[in-house]
Enzyme design. Structure first.
Site, PDB file in Angstrom:
ATOM      1  N   GLN A 102       0.864  -1.180   0.000  1.00  0.00           N
ATOM      2  CA  GLN A 102       0.000   0.000   0.000  1.00  0.00           C
ATOM      3  C   GLN A 102       0.904   1.234   0.000  1.00  0.00           C
ATOM      4  O   GLN A 102       1.350   1.690   1.052  1.00  0.00           O
ATOM      5  CB  GLN A 102      -0.908   0.019   1.228  1.00  0.00           C
ATOM      6  CG  GLN A 102      -1.878   1.192   1.262  1.00  0.00           C
ATOM      7  CD  GLN A 102      -2.531   1.340   2.627  1.00  0.00           C
ATOM      8  OE1 GLN A 102      -1.887   1.743   3.598  1.00  0.00           O
ATOM      9  NE2 GLN A 102      -3.803   1.012   2.714  1.00  0.00           N
ATOM     10  N   TYR A 171      -7.558  10.834   5.155  1.00  0.00           N
ATOM     11  CA  TYR A 171      -6.398  10.450   5.954  1.00  0.00           C
ATOM     12  C   TYR A 171      -5.168  10.343   5.078  1.00  0.00           C
ATOM     13  O   TYR A 171      -5.251   9.962   3.912  1.00  0.00           O
ATOM     14  CB  TYR A 171      -6.692   9.105   6.612  1.00  0.00           C
ATOM     15  CG  TYR A 171      -5.788   8.695   7.743  1.00  0.00           C
ATOM     16  CD1 TYR A 171      -5.684   9.472   8.889  1.00  0.00           C
ATOM     17  CD2 TYR A 171      -5.082   7.506   7.690  1.00  0.00           C
ATOM     18  CE1 TYR A 171      -4.884   9.077   9.956  1.00  0.00           C
ATOM     19  CE2 TYR A 171      -4.278   7.093   8.754  1.00  0.00           C
ATOM     20  CZ  TYR A 171      -4.183   7.893   9.877  1.00  0.00           C
ATOM     21  OH  TYR A 171      -3.391   7.493  10.930  1.00  0.00           O
ATOM     22  N   LYS A 296     -15.352  -4.860   9.407  1.00  0.00           N
ATOM     23  CA  LYS A 296     -16.032  -5.799  10.299  1.00  0.00           C
ATOM     24  C   LYS A 296     -16.707  -6.931   9.534  1.00  0.00           C
ATOM     25  O   LYS A 296     -17.850  -7.291   9.814  1.00  0.00           O
ATOM     26  CB  LYS A 296     -17.034  -5.085  11.207  1.00  0.00           C
ATOM     27  CG  LYS A 296     -17.334  -5.881  12.485  1.00  0.00           C
ATOM     28  CD  LYS A 296     -18.243  -5.134  13.445  1.00  0.00           C
ATOM     29  CE  LYS A 296     -18.553  -5.994  14.672  1.00  0.00           C
ATOM     30  NZ  LYS A 296     -19.400  -5.278  15.656  1.00  0.00           N
ATOM     31  N   ARG A 319      -8.711  -7.826  11.065  1.00  0.00           N
ATOM     32  CA  ARG A 319      -8.533  -8.426  12.394  1.00  0.00           C
ATOM     33  C   ARG A 319      -8.829  -9.930  12.440  1.00  0.00           C
ATOM     34  O   ARG A 319      -8.175 -10.645  13.206  1.00  0.00           O
ATOM     35  CB  ARG A 319      -9.398  -7.663  13.395  1.00  0.00           C
ATOM     36  CG  ARG A 319      -8.871  -6.269  13.707  1.00  0.00           C
ATOM     37  CD  ARG A 319      -9.885  -5.438  14.475  1.00  0.00           C
ATOM     38  NE  ARG A 319     -11.015  -5.084  13.635  1.00  0.00           N
ATOM     39  CZ  ARG A 319     -12.141  -4.534  14.110  1.00  0.00           C
ATOM     40  NH1 ARG A 319     -12.275  -4.316  15.405  1.00  0.00           N
ATOM     41  NH2 ARG A 319     -13.128  -4.216  13.286  1.00  0.00           N
ATOM     42  N   CYS A 361      -3.352  -9.915  20.158  1.00  0.00           N
ATOM     43  CA  CYS A 361      -4.731 -10.325  19.912  1.00  0.00           C
ATOM     44  C   CYS A 361      -5.278 -10.977  21.173  1.00  0.00           C
ATOM     45  O   CYS A 361      -4.609 -11.810  21.787  1.00  0.00           O
ATOM     46  CB  CYS A 361      -4.806 -11.300  18.734  1.00  0.00           C
ATOM     47  SG  CYS A 361      -6.465 -11.959  18.429  1.00  0.00           S
ATOM     48  N   GLN A 419     -15.172 -15.534  33.189  1.00  0.00           N
ATOM     49  CA  GLN A 419     -15.585 -14.133  33.126  1.00  0.00           C
ATOM     50  C   GLN A 419     -16.069 -13.707  31.745  1.00  0.00           C
ATOM     51  O   GLN A 419     -16.788 -12.712  31.624  1.00  0.00           O
ATOM     52  CB  GLN A 419     -14.419 -13.233  33.563  1.00  0.00           C
ATOM     53  CG  GLN A 419     -14.018 -13.363  35.023  1.00  0.00           C
ATOM     54  CD  GLN A 419     -15.086 -12.875  35.980  1.00  0.00           C
ATOM     55  OE1 GLN A 419     -15.779 -11.895  35.715  1.00  0.00           O
ATOM     56  NE2 GLN A 419     -15.252 -13.572  37.088  1.00  0.00           N
TER      57      GLN A 419
END
Length: 661
Positions: A102, A171, A296, A319, A361, A419
């Site tokens: 990029q 950006y 996403k 991600r 991660c 948890q």
């Protein structure tokens, strides 16, 4: 496997990609100081190539070596970078993927100000780091256009298959020219949409001139900047055909801007999956070249569906490929339950530790340590008993069993997950349950002997003939011992999230503690409210949820403010009144009385539960996760992953050293 179109070849220009999966450009903090690809980065990308990605897009490769991006930046700004870059590209090709760097001029997002050089942009403004930027002169713009073409030529000489041209998010330099939010020029590089796009057109032309018409350009754009005064979808529908005519060979559709709507660019809990699908679908209808969508797409089944229905030509995973480098291969083989899932949590991949600001991660402790964290067979097979089926215990069990140990996992409740089960209760957090489901399936597949509804005692562990016992029993909520605590039936945030508080909470409520848990409990109460609720949150520190990533914090704080939540920082609880409906607090050095509360809920952190360790004799014992020190989920999983890789290989293994990074 189903014969999904996602796994079929596609051409970008004259380059055939073996499938329709692209790996998004992501800045991870693994870069070298000298502008070359580090061995750590190379290992990272090679694993994704092995995992089946069709095209890897390498993030933010600067066209000017003197203008670094956020930190250390890969460069194609000089010919000297070609040889090392070529050896890296050859490795990617050898493992089955194509590669586009990029190329970009960081422009306003450059950290050149740290070296006494003012960042440059289309116009004068304050950048995303709060620094002033300088408007470029026309002759400077023309020189930078040449730099883009030179960088593309170097990419071609290094064996790259094409380049990506970043023009999104208002950006970096190209984005600042394209967006009316940044570009206030009145010359040929501004004034209207065509003027703002001139810089992009000039760069495309120069790339084709220097690298050849047969060298593909993938262009990243915001389908809609989603900010009043920013570029709209209609603007992009006008420009896309013109970009194609100029020489663009494919588009990657993102959305939003880096400044106003950061949570739209890297969407986390407060955005639905596929935030840019609508814009990508519309752009595909006017584009003669392939259109890929990013944002996403955190489930490969969604990607399969989008391509199958011809909504887009391909998908871009970011991600999810941090969470599982084998994502594509597992999807192709139909092994969906084996995919280590990304929950779009906004965790340590985005919210970096200040002392070590590299991406990690939450669910994949191997990220950035692919070689050193390889799972190998244990030298000495042991009988390992793990007490506690939360994230630390589950990951330890998974890895230890894969290494050949006999593993028994004891959990006193009727379910695994610890948890995480509570963390998934607040609105928008359902995706966290995917972590539990994945880990549960993996330990079951590894033949771990799981004993639910079982209380672990020293006698029982001895009966199991354990060589090693790992205590991952988690933590319990901390209730401060303030004066008057005996005047109330103390309720913790865990009580609310676990539904121990049976009915919907209403009336005036005090939440003591403004950390992430305090915010999540507040949000849950508001979400479940039946009737009016007024919440007052007090926090000792100077900020609410200080460690929460902006992508989650901004929409969370917006919601809390809209719901009328009173948030008092620098406020310490001193005493609970005799009638149990009020408190005395110290705020900014002065005492105040807050009264009229129907409920007082404590979200004041947690304390470890590890008493069993003291009862175990003549056995190797380790305490990990919250049982060792309450922290975030990635700390627990990482501790278990590291410890499990050392059991049976190191004599007299020291617990503290075992879980050290």
């Amino acid at each position: 496997m189903d014969n999904f179109k996602l796994y079929t070849p596609i051409n970008i220009g004259n380059v055939e990609i073996k499938n329709r999966v692209l790996m998004a450009p992501m800045s991870l903090g693994y870069e070298e100081k000298d502008g070359n690809v580090s061995s750590r980065l190379q290992d990272f990308w090679i694993e994704r190539a092995k995992g089946g990605v069709g095209l890897i897009v390498v993030d933010a490769v600067t066209v000017d070596s003197s203008v670094p991006y956020l930190g250390f930046t890969i460069s194609l700004g000089e010919d000297k970078f070609i040889p090392k870059f070529k050896s890296f590209v050859d490795e990617i090709h050898a493992n089955g993927s194509k590669l586009f760097p990029q190329i970009t001029h960081p422009g306003p997002e450059s950290i050149s100000w740290m070296f006494g050089k003012t960042p440059v942009a289309s116009s004068n403004y304050i950048n995303s780091l709060g620094k002033s930027v300088r408007e470029l002169k026309v002759e400077e713009i023309e020189a930078i256009v040449e730099q883009y073409g030179d960088a593309a030529r170097r990419a071609k000489e290094a064996g790259c298959d094409g380049v990506e041209f970043h023009c999104a998010h208002a950006y970096m330099l190209a984005g600042s020219f394209l967006s009316p939010l940044r570009n206030k020029r009145t010359d040929c590089y501004g004034g209207n949409l065509d003027g703002r796009a001139k810089f992009a057109f000039d760069v495309i032309k120069n790339i084709k001139k220097k690298a050849g018409d047969d060298f593909p350009i993938l262009m990243r754009i915001s389908g809609d900047e989603r900010v009043l005064g920013g570029n709209t979808l209609n603007d992009m529908l006008y420009l896309v055909p013109k970009f194609v005519e100029a020489g663009v060979d494919a588009f990657e559709i993102s959305g939003g801007t880096q400044y106003e709507l950061c949570w739209k660019i890297i969407p986390c809990h407060y955005e639905s999956p596929g935030v840019n699908i609508k814009e990508a679908e519309a752009i595909k209808k006017v584009s003669k070249v392939p259109v890929f969508v990013v944002g996403k797409i955190n489930d490969i089944k969604l990607g399969e569906s989008l391509v199958e229905r011809d909504v887009v030509d391909g998908v871009v995973f970011g991600r999810p490929l941090l969470a599982d480098p084998e994502l594509v291969n597992k999807g192709f083989e139909g092994r969906y339950e084996d995919i280590r899932p990304c929950a779009s949590c906004g965790g340590p991949c985005i919210t970096r530790e200040r002392s070590n600001p590299v991406a990690k991660c939450a669910i994949n402790p191997e990220l950035g340590r692919e070689k050193e964290m390889a799972i190998t067979e244990a030298k000495i097979k042991k009988n390992v008993v793990i007490v506690g089926g939360g994230p630390a215990g589950l990951e330890t069990a998974r890895v230890a069993a894969k290494r050949g140990h006999k593993v028994t996992l004891i959990e006193k409740s009727d379910r695994l997950g610890g948890q995480i089960n509570l963390a998934a209760i607040p609105p928008h957090k359902q995706d966290l349950t995917r972590w539990v489901k994945y880990l549960k399936v993996q330990v079951e597949k590894s033949n771990v002997d799981i004993k639910l509804n079982t209380e672990a005692t020293a006698e029982y562990i001895k009966e199991l003939n354990a060589n090693v016992c790992i205590i991952s029993t988690g933590s319990t909520p901390f209730i401060p011992k303030v004066k008057g605590i005996e005047n109330i039936d103390a309720i913790t945030g865990s009580d609310v999230l676990s539904a121990k508080v049976k009915d919907a909470i209403h009336g005036k409520v005090l939440v003591v503690g403004g950390s992430l848990v305090g915010c999540e409990v507040t949000e849950t109460i508001l979400h479940n409210a039946v009737g009016p609720v007024q919440i007052h949150m007090i926090e000792m520190l100077g900020e609410i949820a200080p460690n929460l990533c902006p992508n989650n914090k901004v929409p969370l704080m917006k919601m809390l403010n809209e719901k009328g939540v009173v948030m008092s920082t620098n406020t310490k609880l001193l005493e609970i009144t005799e009638d149990g409906t009020g408190v005395i607090v110290e705020k900014d050095g002065k005492e105040e009385v807050l009264s009229g509360f129907s409920k007082i809920i404590f979200c004041c952190g947690a304390k470890p539960v590890n008493n069993l360790a003291d009862e175990l004799k003549d056995i190797e014992v380790h305490i990990i996760g919250d049982a060792n020190k309450p922290g975030q989920v990635h700390h627990a999983i990482e501790a278990g992953a590291i410890l499990a890789r050392k059991i049976g290989d190191v004599e007299n293994l020291d617990s503290e050293k075992a879980i050290a990074n």
